[in-house]
Design an enzyme around this catalytic site. Structure first.
Site, PDB file in Angstrom:
ATOM      1  N   GLU A 136      46.210 -26.537  74.008  1.00 15.35           N
ATOM      2  CA  GLU A 136      47.598 -26.351  73.571  1.00 15.35           C
ATOM      3  C   GLU A 136      48.350 -27.645  73.792  1.00 15.35           C
ATOM      4  O   GLU A 136      48.203 -28.290  74.826  1.00 15.35           O
ATOM      5  CB  GLU A 136      48.326 -25.285  74.394  1.00 15.35           C
ATOM      6  CG  GLU A 136      47.829 -23.879  74.328  1.00 15.35           C
ATOM      7  CD  GLU A 136      48.641 -22.973  75.260  1.00 15.35           C
ATOM      8  OE1 GLU A 136      49.855 -23.239  75.469  1.00 15.35           O
ATOM      9  OE2 GLU A 136      48.065 -22.020  75.800  1.00 15.35           O
ATOM     10  N   GLU A 154      58.208 -17.337  67.707  1.00  9.79           N
ATOM     11  CA  GLU A 154      57.943 -15.962  68.138  1.00  9.79           C
ATOM     12  C   GLU A 154      59.187 -15.419  68.836  1.00  9.79           C
ATOM     13  O   GLU A 154      59.494 -15.796  69.970  1.00  9.79           O
ATOM     14  CB  GLU A 154      56.727 -15.936  69.074  1.00  9.79           C
ATOM     15  CG  GLU A 154      55.449 -16.417  68.397  1.00  9.79           C
ATOM     16  CD  GLU A 154      54.305 -16.577  69.372  1.00  9.79           C
ATOM     17  OE1 GLU A 154      53.799 -15.562  69.883  1.00  9.79           O
ATOM     18  OE2 GLU A 154      53.922 -17.738  69.643  1.00  9.79           O
ATOM     19  N   LYS A 157      59.321 -13.638  72.625  1.00 11.70           N
ATOM     20  CA  LYS A 157      58.856 -14.287  73.854  1.00 11.70           C
ATOM     21  C   LYS A 157      60.008 -14.346  74.852  1.00 11.70           C
ATOM     22  O   LYS A 157      61.136 -14.718  74.501  1.00 11.70           O
ATOM     23  CB  LYS A 157      58.326 -15.694  73.564  1.00 11.70           C
ATOM     24  CG  LYS A 157      57.051 -15.705  72.740  1.00 11.70           C
ATOM     25  CD  LYS A 157      56.443 -17.084  72.679  1.00 11.70           C
ATOM     26  CE  LYS A 157      55.822 -17.442  74.018  1.00 11.70           C
ATOM     27  NZ  LYS A 157      55.090 -18.725  73.947  1.00 11.70           N
ATOM     28  N   GLU A 171      61.091 -21.212  74.384  1.00 19.37           N
ATOM     29  CA  GLU A 171      59.928 -20.327  74.322  1.00 19.37           C
ATOM     30  C   GLU A 171      59.761 -19.702  72.939  1.00 19.37           C
ATOM     31  O   GLU A 171      58.650 -19.428  72.511  1.00 19.37           O
ATOM     32  CB  GLU A 171      60.066 -19.212  75.356  1.00 19.37           C
ATOM     33  CG  GLU A 171      59.689 -19.621  76.757  1.00 19.37           C
ATOM     34  CD  GLU A 171      58.223 -19.967  76.853  1.00 19.37           C
ATOM     35  OE1 GLU A 171      57.375 -19.138  76.511  1.00 19.37           O
ATOM     36  OE2 GLU A 171      57.924 -21.088  77.259  1.00 19.37           O
TER      37      GLU A 171
END
Length: 469
Positions: free
Chosen positions: A272, A326, A329, A335
């Protein structure tokens, strides 16, 4: 009759200025072609994300993404990637680790999550858990390598010998990361965890997976260094190497830790990395422009084949974080804003990964749309930062943090009787001081404020009275 073909030599009288333009154009497009191999993390913590079948079609037909990594073994995603030729990395949960220790448990996991889909779906790698050392759960940590071995054996027994097994790590696995040549793993884990793990990875030709995020370690003074821009560099006094980007330094610190144990030849995979497009108000260095700058620099870097100063010529299998924003999250604003794409597939910025797209796009980096913060306990990069405990952490966990920090480089004299920070004499105040001292003494890296998920980085200085943080 043998005819020798002699290539014609044609000489054009091209002015030097025009030749320079032609060379720049050729370099521009050749660079674009090179930067076409990249993976992506496909997270699903959103209530507005498109169905997996649409996602798989989009990746296959519209992008140059050739590898996908997911954080579970979602059958709908695995099935959707069937027949696409896209390599897929799937993951077990942390909670699966105890059951994987048995032959029956590992065989059942393979039967349920791999056998129904392989080889139609090109499952290439299975990751056991996610950042296990971050959990602070020694029950899981010391079972990790046996679980990896057991799962590998189960895959082989099922006829899936080509599928590799590994586990991802956050940078907090390092006790020392600066300078890069001095990198070493956290004390107490080298012999029981990392040596057997690296032996297993070397024997099975599997990668050591690490999640390096320059985003979590930059400040306004090191922003260019984190973004692959021109900068003064950071000098390693041991090797006399000047590092010109933070990712190289992070990878070389991992390499040094591995080499110190005798495993410098185990491949490293970037599981990542990325840059958010939005964060907390007034946080310097976060916008679509900055994200584009980082991602384009990263893609050029990992596709150049140049490696790092300590690993010249090394190639790194790399996965961007993340495919989509997203919206479910938890945590800081950032985030929810790591995505390359919105849920309707429109790009957040030009990452150079669309078919026919040239890298570049919004890379001005002057702060247009300057954003609004940190991922996974991420840090606000607006000057000073401090490490403090999260609310609601148990007294036992706080005491463990004090014990760990004070025995690993934190200066805890101030919280001893008579010290400037002894009062108030309670576990929360003492833990805050000890955790921050550890964080500051280890270079203010965000992962050094993890403390098994009980710490977070703040931009509000927690000093009071004579007690200075």
């Amino acid at each position: 009759m043998l005819i020798k073909y002699m290539p014609a030599v044609v000489i054009f009288n091209i002015p030097m200025a025009s030749m320079n333009i032609i060379l720049r154009v050729l370099f521009f497009f050749s660079s674009a072609v090179v930067a076409l191999s990249i993976g992506v993390n496909y997270g699903t913590l959103g209530d507005n994300l498109p169905p997996p079948a649409q996602v798989a079609s989009f990746i296959k037909t519209r992008t140059n993404i050739d590898r996908v990594k997911i954080f579970d073994s979602n059958p709908n995603i695995i099935r959707a990637l069937s027949g696409t030729g896209i390599s897929l990395t799937i993951s077990t949960t942390n909670g699966d680790i105890p059951s994987l220790l048995t032959r029956e448990g590992a065989a059942a996991w393979v039967a349920n999550h791999v056998a129904p889909f392989y080889p139609a779906t090109k499952i290439d790698l299975v990751l056991v858990g996610n950042e296990i050392l971050l959990s602070g759960d020694n029950n899981l940590i010391f079972k990790l390598v046996p679980a990896m071995r057991s799962l590998h054996d189960a895959l082989a027994a099922a006829g899936f010998r080509q599928i590799r097994v590994s586990t991802p790590h956050y940078l907090g696995i390092l006790a020392v990361s600066q300078p890069p040549s001095a990198g070493r793993f956290r004390f107490g884990y080298e012999k029981p965890v990392f040596i057997p793990m690296l032996k297993f990875l070397k024997a099975t030709r599997s990668p050591f997976v690490v999640n390096p995020y320059p985003y979590f370690s930059y400040n306004p003074q090191t922003l260019n260094y984190a973004l692959f821009r021109r900068n003064r560099g950071v000098f390693d006094r041991n090797t006399k190497i000047t590092y010109t980007n933070m990712l190289d330094a992070q990878l070389d610190a991992i390499y040094s830790a591995m080499k110190r144990l005798g495993f410098g030849d185990v491949p490293i995979m970037i599981g990542e990395t990325g840059w958010p497009t939005q964060a907390e108000p007034r946080q310097a260095g976060v916008s679509p422009d900055y994200a584009a700058t980082f991602v384009n620099g990263l893609i050029r870097k990992v596709n150049s084949g140049r490696g790092t100063p300590l690993m010249p010529g090394r190639k790194f299998e790399t996965y961007l974080f993340a495919l989509f924003n997203e919206n479910q999250k938890p945590g800081p604003i950032a985030e929810r804003n790591w995505g390359l794409f919105r849920p309707d597939f429109t790009p957040m910025y030009n990452a150079g990964i669309m078919k026919g797209q040239v890298p570049g796009g919004r890379q001005g980096g002057r702060g247009r749309g300057r954003g609004h913060g940190g991922r996974r306990g991420g840090r606000g990069q607006t000057g000073g930062t401090w490490c403090v405990p999260k609310a609601g952490v148990s007294a036992a966990a706080l005491q463990n943090n004090i014990n760990y920090a004070c025995s690993n480089g934190a200066n805890c004299r101030a919280i001893q009787a008579g010290g400037a920070c002894f009062e108030p004499n309670n576990i929360q105040a003492h833990a805050a001081y000890a955790m921050n001292s550890f964080y500051q003494s280890h270079g203010r890296q965000a992962y050094n404020c993890a403390f098994a998920g009980t710490g977070f980085v703040t931009t509000n200085r927690p000093s009071y009275g004579a007690c200075k943080f």
